[in-house]
Design a protein around this motif. Structure first.
Motif, mmCIF file in Angstrom:
data_model
loop_
_atom_site.group_PDB
_atom_site.id
_atom_site.type_symbol
_atom_site.label_atom_id
_atom_site.label_comp_id
_atom_site.label_asym_id
_atom_site.label_seq_id
_atom_site.Cartn_x
_atom_site.Cartn_y
_atom_site.Cartn_z
ATOM 1 N N UNK A 95 -8.211 37.587 37.431
ATOM 2 C CA UNK A 95 -9.056 36.517 37.972
ATOM 3 C C UNK A 95 -9.189 35.393 36.946
ATOM 4 N N UNK A 96 -9.484 35.748 35.700
ATOM 5 C CA UNK A 96 -9.617 34.732 34.646
ATOM 6 C C UNK A 96 -8.301 33.982 34.469
ATOM 7 N N UNK A 97 -7.205 34.724 34.414
ATOM 8 C CA UNK A 97 -5.892 34.117 34.261
ATOM 9 C C UNK A 97 -5.607 33.127 35.384
ATOM 10 N N UNK A 98 -5.923 33.515 36.600
ATOM 11 C CA UNK A 98 -5.651 32.655 37.747
ATOM 12 C C UNK A 98 -6.537 31.425 37.784
ATOM 13 N N UNK A 99 -7.722 31.513 37.239
ATOM 14 C CA UNK A 99 -8.570 30.313 37.137
ATOM 15 C C UNK A 99 -7.888 29.278 36.239
ATOM 16 N N UNK B 254 -1.115 23.086 27.853
ATOM 17 C CA UNK B 254 -2.172 23.586 26.970
ATOM 18 C C UNK B 254 -3.085 24.559 27.713
ATOM 19 N N UNK B 255 -3.421 24.237 28.936
ATOM 20 C CA UNK B 255 -4.271 25.119 29.740
ATOM 21 C C UNK B 255 -3.524 26.395 30.104
ATOM 22 N N UNK B 256 -2.232 26.273 30.389
ATOM 23 C CA UNK B 256 -1.427 27.433 30.788
ATOM 24 C C UNK B 256 -1.334 28.469 29.668
ATOM 25 N N UNK B 257 -1.464 28.051 28.428
ATOM 26 C CA UNK B 257 -1.478 29.010 27.323
ATOM 27 C C UNK B 257 -2.578 30.043 27.543
ATOM 28 N N UNK B 258 -3.747 29.583 27.986
ATOM 29 C CA UNK B 258 -4.858 30.502 28.221
ATOM 30 C C UNK B 258 -4.592 31.408 29.419
#
Length: 108
Positions: free
Chosen positions: A8-12, A38-42
């Motif tokens: 869920x966190x990854x998909x956000x 940059x966001x995709x790293x998370x």
């Protein structure tokens, strides 16, 4: 349960990385790309552990189907709240079809 939470966190993060820039179409494309990366790293920081923890508890196919269902739920909420999309009746039927996919993927 850890797998689901991490997915869920990854998909956000993934949803924001892929679609968040659509709210800011006046921003230069190169800036949108760099910000998305940059966001995709998370996304990956949560996605990789989710798959490692889930593998064995779920098959790879089951993990993928779980991830897709979570993606569609997160995306729908994001699209409605962040991008001001409206709910349509046919979305309900598409989600019901996906529930059918979940049912068949998790049958023994």
């Amino acid at each position: 349960m850890k797998t689901i939470l991490l997915l869920v966190i990854s998909n956000c993060f993934m949803t924001y990385a892929w679609y968040g820039h659509l709210r800011h179409t006046n921003t230069p494309l190169v800036w949108a790309i760099l910000t998305s990366w940059a966001v995709a790293l998370f996304e990956y920081i949560f996605q990789v552990p989710a798959n490692r923890l889930g593998y064995g508890e779920f098959t790879v196919t089951q993990l993928k189907i779980i991830q897709e269902i979570i993606t569609l739920i997160v995306f729908t909420v994001f699209a409605m709240l962040y991008l001001n999309e409206h709910w349509r009746w046919n979305y309900l039927f598409s989600f019901l079809c996906l529930l059918g996919a979940v049912f068949f993927a998790f049958r023994s």
